[in-house]
Scaffold this active site. Structure first.
Site, mmCIF file in Angstrom:
data_model
loop_
_atom_site.group_PDB
_atom_site.id
_atom_site.type_symbol
_atom_site.label_atom_id
_atom_site.label_comp_id
_atom_site.label_asym_id
_atom_site.label_seq_id
_atom_site.Cartn_x
_atom_site.Cartn_y
_atom_site.Cartn_z
ATOM 1 N N HIS A 153 -5.127 -6.762 -4.101
ATOM 2 C CA HIS A 153 -5.955 -5.545 -4.037
ATOM 3 C C HIS A 153 -7.444 -5.898 -3.995
ATOM 4 O O HIS A 153 -8.234 -5.214 -3.351
ATOM 5 C CB HIS A 153 -5.708 -4.653 -5.262
ATOM 6 C CG HIS A 153 -4.563 -3.697 -5.113
ATOM 7 N ND1 HIS A 153 -4.507 -2.754 -4.109
ATOM 8 C CD2 HIS A 153 -3.449 -3.502 -5.866
ATOM 9 C CE1 HIS A 153 -3.395 -2.031 -4.254
ATOM 10 N NE2 HIS A 153 -2.738 -2.465 -5.295
ATOM 11 N N GLN A 188 -8.325 0.560 -6.932
ATOM 12 C CA GLN A 188 -7.397 1.703 -6.896
ATOM 13 C C GLN A 188 -7.984 2.931 -7.585
ATOM 14 O O GLN A 188 -7.492 4.045 -7.380
ATOM 15 C CB GLN A 188 -6.064 1.344 -7.564
ATOM 16 C CG GLN A 188 -5.245 0.347 -6.765
ATOM 17 C CD GLN A 188 -3.934 0.048 -7.459
ATOM 18 O OE1 GLN A 188 -3.878 -0.765 -8.362
ATOM 19 N NE2 GLN A 188 -2.878 0.720 -7.052
ATOM 20 N N CYS A 220 3.706 0.291 -5.442
ATOM 21 C CA CYS A 220 2.284 0.354 -5.783
ATOM 22 C C CYS A 220 1.943 1.788 -6.164
ATOM 23 O O CYS A 220 2.411 2.730 -5.502
ATOM 24 C CB CYS A 220 1.468 -0.078 -4.571
ATOM 25 S SG CYS A 220 -0.312 -0.006 -4.809
ATOM 26 N N LEU A 221 1.116 1.959 -7.187
ATOM 27 C CA LEU A 221 0.733 3.316 -7.597
ATOM 28 C C LEU A 221 -0.045 4.030 -6.493
ATOM 29 O O LEU A 221 -0.118 5.258 -6.474
ATOM 30 C CB LEU A 221 -0.097 3.273 -8.886
ATOM 31 C CG LEU A 221 0.651 2.806 -10.144
ATOM 32 C CD1 LEU A 221 -0.309 2.708 -11.328
ATOM 33 C CD2 LEU A 221 1.818 3.724 -10.471
ATOM 34 N N GLY A 231 0.777 -2.520 -13.187
ATOM 35 C CA GLY A 231 -0.479 -3.156 -12.845
ATOM 36 C C GLY A 231 -1.406 -2.169 -12.166
ATOM 37 O O GLY A 231 -0.951 -1.193 -11.562
ATOM 38 N N HIS A 271 0.158 -9.243 -6.586
ATOM 39 C CA HIS A 271 -0.065 -7.914 -6.017
ATOM 40 C C HIS A 271 -1.464 -7.391 -6.382
ATOM 41 O O HIS A 271 -2.207 -6.905 -5.517
ATOM 42 C CB HIS A 271 1.027 -6.977 -6.538
ATOM 43 C CG HIS A 271 0.886 -5.556 -6.106
ATOM 44 N ND1 HIS A 271 1.777 -4.964 -5.230
ATOM 45 C CD2 HIS A 271 -0.021 -4.591 -6.431
ATOM 46 C CE1 HIS A 271 1.405 -3.707 -5.042
ATOM 47 N NE2 HIS A 271 0.326 -3.453 -5.751
ATOM 48 N N GLU A 272 -1.827 -7.512 -7.669
ATOM 49 C CA GLU A 272 -3.133 -6.985 -8.115
ATOM 50 C C GLU A 272 -4.283 -7.811 -7.539
ATOM 51 O O GLU A 272 -5.319 -7.256 -7.163
ATOM 52 C CB GLU A 272 -3.210 -6.938 -9.642
ATOM 53 C CG GLU A 272 -2.167 -6.054 -10.323
ATOM 54 C CD GLU A 272 -2.023 -4.668 -9.714
ATOM 55 O OE1 GLU A 272 -3.017 -4.095 -9.237
ATOM 56 O OE2 GLU A 272 -0.878 -4.163 -9.683
HETATM 57 ZN ZN ZN Z 1 -0.904 -1.843 -5.955
#
Ligand code: ZN
Length: 165
Positions: free
Chosen positions: A141, A51, A95-96, A46, A137-138
């Protein structure tokens, strides 16, 4: 398409609330295409627009619950909202933007989300397991929430390797 730079957790942009997408134009399509390429290259499940430094309500979620032999696919969600959430799951989440770190996070087992596609059409989509976790999660953000603030605790390398936590 082009790769975008993924911001990491010290960047203030990750803690800001994102604004609605109002223009479903080529610029948005370019952003989504770039995000898809960036997500694939990073091998993630995701990615949210903040991000990559764009404070707009747009996210990508990889649907991994597909029948045997079928390809996983990316769902584009613009201005997404959770309509229903049920059950509970607790597990490791990463998370990236927080590379190499994982925390124990509680999420609903199943969610139903309403969103617009890249042309502005509304649709509804359901996700279970990892996909439900990823939707939550997304969407966090977009509110400026990074999972580390929701984690009960972060996991050690040992715990991750053993899978016991
Ligand atoms: Zn994330």
């Amino acid at each position: 398409m082009a790769l975008r730079n993924i911001l990491t957790q010290e960047e203030p942009a990750l803690y800001k609330k994102c604004r609605k997408v109002t223009e479903f134009n080529p610029r948005l399509h370019q952003l989504l295409d770039d995000m898809a390429e960036t997500l694939q290259q990073a091998n993630g499940v995701g990615l949210a627009a903040p991000q990559v430094g764009v404070l707009r309500r747009a996210v990508l979620v990889l649907e991994t619950n597909v029948p045997e032999g079928e390809d996983e696919y990316v769902i584009e969600l613009i201005n997404p909202e959770i309509l229903e959430a049920s059950g509970e799951q607790e597990g490791a989440e990463g998370c990236l933007s927080v590379p190499g770190e994982y925390g124990l996070v509680k999420r609903p087992a199943k969610v139903k989300v309403k969103a617009q596609d890249r042309f502005g059409n509304w649709f509804e989509v359901e996700g279970e397991g990892l996909t439900a976790r990823c939707f939550c999660h997304e969407l966090d953000h977009l509110e400026g929430i990074v999972f580390t603030s929701k984690a009960e605790r972060m996991l050690s390398q040992e715990e991750l390797e053993s899978g016991e936590y």
